[in-house]
Design a protein around this motif. Structure first.
Motif, PDB file in Angstrom:
ATOM      1  N   ASP A 189      66.966  79.695  66.491  1.00 28.65           N
ATOM      2  CA  ASP A 189      66.353  79.033  67.756  1.00 28.65           C
ATOM      3  C   ASP A 189      65.129  79.064  67.289  1.00 28.65           C
ATOM      4  OD1 ASP A 189      65.197  77.690  69.329  1.00 28.65           O
ATOM      5  OD2 ASP A 189      65.785  79.024  71.367  1.00 28.65           O
ATOM      6  N   LEU A 190      64.451  77.916  66.857  1.00 28.74           N
ATOM      7  CA  LEU A 190      62.751  77.879  66.209  1.00 28.74           C
ATOM      8  C   LEU A 190      61.961  77.676  67.102  1.00 28.74           C
ATOM      9  CD1 LEU A 190      61.466  77.555  63.643  1.00 28.74           C
ATOM     10  CD2 LEU A 190      61.345  74.978  64.149  1.00 28.74           C
ATOM     11  N   ALA A 191      62.584  78.050  68.594  1.00 28.52           N
ATOM     12  CA  ALA A 191      61.427  77.061  69.552  1.00 28.52           C
ATOM     13  C   ALA A 191      61.033  79.335  70.006  1.00 28.52           C
ATOM     14  CB  ALA A 191      61.907  76.554  70.750  1.00 28.52           C
ATOM     15  N   GLY A 192      62.392  79.708  70.262  1.00 30.34           N
ATOM     16  CA  GLY A 192      62.422  81.205  70.232  1.00 30.34           C
ATOM     17  C   GLY A 192      61.148  81.934  69.404  1.00 30.34           C
ATOM     18  N   GLN A 193      61.209  81.334  68.388  1.00 30.37           N
ATOM     19  CA  GLN A 193      61.036  82.055  67.019  1.00 30.37           C
ATOM     20  C   GLN A 193      59.856  82.409  67.134  1.00 30.37           C
ATOM     21  OE1 GLN A 193      62.819  84.025  64.942  1.00 30.37           O
ATOM     22  NE2 GLN A 193      64.021  83.830  66.350  1.00 30.37           N
ATOM     23  N   LEU A 194      58.606  80.548  67.713  1.00 27.43           N
ATOM     24  CA  LEU A 194      57.383  80.636  66.909  1.00 27.43           C
ATOM     25  C   LEU A 194      56.990  81.428  68.827  1.00 27.43           C
ATOM     26  CD1 LEU A 194      57.697  76.922  66.980  1.00 27.43           C
ATOM     27  CD2 LEU A 194      56.968  78.990  65.131  1.00 27.43           C
ATOM     28  N   THR A 195      57.529  81.734  69.976  1.00 24.18           N
ATOM     29  CA  THR A 195      57.865  82.335  71.047  1.00 24.18           C
ATOM     30  C   THR A 195      57.268  84.253  70.626  1.00 24.18           C
ATOM     31  OG1 THR A 195      58.953  81.129  72.195  1.00 24.18           O
ATOM     32  CG2 THR A 195      58.152  83.604  73.153  1.00 24.18           C
ATOM     33  N   GLU A 196      58.636  84.194  69.952  1.00 25.01           N
ATOM     34  CA  GLU A 196      59.132  85.856  69.455  1.00 25.01           C
ATOM     35  C   GLU A 196      56.932  86.161  68.271  1.00 25.01           C
ATOM     36  OE1 GLU A 196      61.486  87.875  68.460  1.00 25.01           O
ATOM     37  OE2 GLU A 196      63.015  87.327  69.839  1.00 25.01           O
ATOM     38  N   MET A 197      56.856  84.993  67.960  1.00 24.47           N
ATOM     39  CA  MET A 197      55.840  85.163  66.587  1.00 24.47           C
ATOM     40  C   MET A 197      54.320  85.308  67.160  1.00 24.47           C
ATOM     41  SD  MET A 197      54.887  82.814  63.721  1.00 24.47           S
ATOM     42  CE  MET A 197      54.059  81.418  64.735  1.00 24.47           C
ATOM     43  N   ILE A 198      54.402  84.491  68.749  1.00 22.74           N
ATOM     44  CA  ILE A 198      53.181  85.091  68.854  1.00 22.74           C
ATOM     45  C   ILE A 198      52.907  86.344  70.004  1.00 22.74           C
ATOM     46  CG2 ILE A 198      51.688  83.354  71.762  1.00 22.74           C
ATOM     47  CD1 ILE A 198      52.878  81.438  70.735  1.00 22.74           C
ATOM     48  N   GLU A 199      54.270  86.283  70.705  1.00 23.87           N
ATOM     49  CA  GLU A 199      54.510  88.221  70.945  1.00 23.87           C
ATOM     50  C   GLU A 199      53.927  89.478  70.179  1.00 23.87           C
ATOM     51  OE1 GLU A 199      58.402  87.675  72.607  1.00 23.87           O
ATOM     52  OE2 GLU A 199      57.601  86.705  74.844  1.00 23.87           O
ATOM     53  N   ALA A 200      54.593  88.854  68.915  1.00 25.64           N
ATOM     54  CA  ALA A 200      54.241  89.786  68.587  1.00 25.64           C
ATOM     55  C   ALA A 200      52.921  89.817  68.049  1.00 25.64           C
ATOM     56  CB  ALA A 200      54.598  89.594  66.879  1.00 25.64           C
ATOM     57  N   GLN A 201      51.982  88.671  67.533  1.00 30.54           N
ATOM     58  CA  GLN A 201      50.722  89.236  67.592  1.00 30.54           C
ATOM     59  C   GLN A 201      49.796  89.880  68.650  1.00 30.54           C
ATOM     60  OE1 GLN A 201      49.061  84.671  66.947  1.00 30.54           O
ATOM     61  NE2 GLN A 201      46.599  85.721  66.307  1.00 30.54           N
ATOM     62  N   ARG A 202      49.967  88.904  69.523  1.00 36.24           N
ATOM     63  CA  ARG A 202      49.360  89.522  70.826  1.00 36.24           C
ATOM     64  C   ARG A 202      49.939  91.317  70.842  1.00 36.24           C
ATOM     65  NH1 ARG A 202      45.649  85.639  71.883  1.00 36.24           N
ATOM     66  NH2 ARG A 202      46.573  84.387  72.635  1.00 36.24           N
ATOM     67  N   SER A 203      50.754  91.819  70.741  1.00 37.14           N
ATOM     68  CA  SER A 203      51.335  92.690  70.887  1.00 37.14           C
ATOM     69  C   SER A 203      50.477  94.024  69.751  1.00 37.14           C
ATOM     70  CB  SER A 203      52.917  93.358  70.760  1.00 37.14           C
ATOM     71  OG  SER A 203      53.124  92.907  72.133  1.00 37.14           O
TER      72      SER A 203
END
Length: 430
Positions: A393-407
């Motif tokens: 799920d590409l949209a979900g992966q982009l969301t996870e990428m932002i979350e990983a960056q913030r964390s």
């Protein structure tokens, strides 16, 4: 509380988010990889012993989870060699060194040797029809061979079996004059003898026509005169040996190639042996005839039949069924089954070991490999002219990428704060 401990905790948090970002990167890179299954990062806490007044920060560790059992979308293509699995199961493919592995990537094409090979270079394996209808080896890969669709030139198959089915009229007259029986090869036969013909094939693919003569030869009765059974003679001749220039095919220039006797009970059901052999002295063939579906009822004579084998013909197309049967169609309209493609599964697909080339191998956590044919024992079906897309799920992966960056940034701030406190401690000495 240990300042060094908090800094180490922050480092474990950054490492965990880096691992998460790595899985996101892998998923995004393979978003268009056929049959790819997404991976994700699972977090679990690490706790250190603490006292009531002194807390020791622990950390976090990660493990990778695979969504192998999750079906990807199926898209349709124009190539019959593109294969997708709808449901459970994996294709069994072979690496260049001969190691069998599992995959969902069915983007197969024909290589220079005629084998079906996917985009990662793995060869599709199947069971051959060379020794008859194949049987699956459920607990291993024995008997599997590369699926080869190179079918060039002409192909011919000699007939080895044939059948006739239909009805023999119970009201037909019994032929009492033995000289008029077809098996005697006299000058003629009675009107009560019925004739049918059947075409078979020799080893060169040439057609050979056989003439079948059905004649009622006897009736048995009980003490009260009730009919208890009947017998019929079936005589078979080569049509090429028939007499010419007259109104009858008799006498043939050679003896009958088969003479059989069919016995029926009072209900018109066959009671004698249903099989007999045609022994052709010209083609040196033996063709097993099956008459088991004949009846003798109060109805007109009727018969239909067929022989196996194939006339010399070129291949026009190759097809793969939902059950995994690879068949070739010849220009004369006949078909021939070449292979059957099996599927394999394990008890826990999500625990399979992922290898390069989008393939998997079984291990202790996944369970042993169990092999079967498509559409049986819970296995899915094979869709020809289709491919399974990745389940990312590409949209979900982009969301996870932002979350990983913030964390990651937040953990780095904890590390930076610990470093600033250490500077304060060092400056106290000055």
């Amino acid at each position: 509380m240990s300042i060094f401990g908090s800094m180490k905790t922050a480092v474990s948090g950054m490492n965990a988010q880096a691992n998460r970002l790595s899985t996101v990167a892998d998923n995004i890179a393979n978003v268009n990889t056929t049959g790819y299954k997404s991976v994700s990062t699972s977090f679990s806490s690490m706790v250190l012993p603490s006292s009531s007044g002194n807390y020791n920060s622990g950390g976090v560790q990660t493990s990778v989870r695979q969504a192998i059992s999750q079906q990807g979308d199926i898209s349709y293509t124009t190539s019959a060699y593109d294969l997708a699995i709808s449901g459970d199961g994996f294709f069994i493919v072979q690496s260049a060194d001969g190691t069998p592995v599992l995959t969902r990537a069915g983007d197969f094409s024909v290589d220079s040797d005629g084998n079906l090979v996917n985009g990662a270079g793995y060869t599709l394996m199947g069971y051959s029809y060379d020794s008859g209808v194949p049987a699956v080896v459920v607990n291993g890969f024995d008997g599997l061979v590369p699926v080869n669709v190179a079918q060039s030139g002409l192909s011919a198959i000699a007939s080895s079996s044939a059948y006739f089915s239909g009805n023999l009229d119970s009201s037909a007259e019994v032929v009492t004059d033995a000289t008029t029986l077809p098996s005697e090869n006299g000058t003629s036969v009675t009107d009560d003898t019925k004739k049918m013909s059947l075409v078979a094939y020799d080893g060169l693919g040439a057609t050979v026509q056989y003439d079948y003569y059905f004649t009622k030869t006897g009736v048995t009765t009980d003490a009260n005169g009730a009919v208890t059974g009947s017998t019929w003679e079936v005589a078979v001749y080569r049509n090429g040996d028939a007499a010419t220039g007259s109104t009858t095919s008799f006498p043939y220039s050679s003896d009958a190639v088969s003479v059989a006797s069919l016995s029926f009970d009072a209900n018109g059901q066959l009671t004698s042996s249903a099989n007999t052999d045609i022994v052709d002295p010209v083609t040196a063939q033996t063709i097993t005839m099956d008459y088991s579906d004949f009846t003798q009822l109060a109805s007109d004579f009727s018969a239909t039949g067929s022989a196996d084998g194939q006339a010399a013909s070129s291949v026009s197309s190759v097809s793969i069924s939902t059950a995994g049967v690879v068949s070739v169609a010849y220009a004369n309209g006949t078909t021939k089954s070449l292979y059957q493609i099996p599927l394999a599964t394990v008890a826990s697909p999500d625990n399979l070991t992922l290898l390069s080339g989008n393939v998997y191998s079984a291990n202790g956590q996944s369970g042993v490999t169990v092999t079967g044919f498509p559409e049986s024992n819970g296995l899915g079906s094979i869709e020809s002219g289709a491919l399974e897309s990745s389940n990312v799920d590409l949209a979900g992966q982009l969301t996870e990428m932002i979350e990983a960056q913030r964390s990651y940034t937040a953990n780095s701030k904890v590390f930076q704060t610990g470093s600033d406190i250490m500077d304060v401690l060092v400056n106290l000495k000055r």
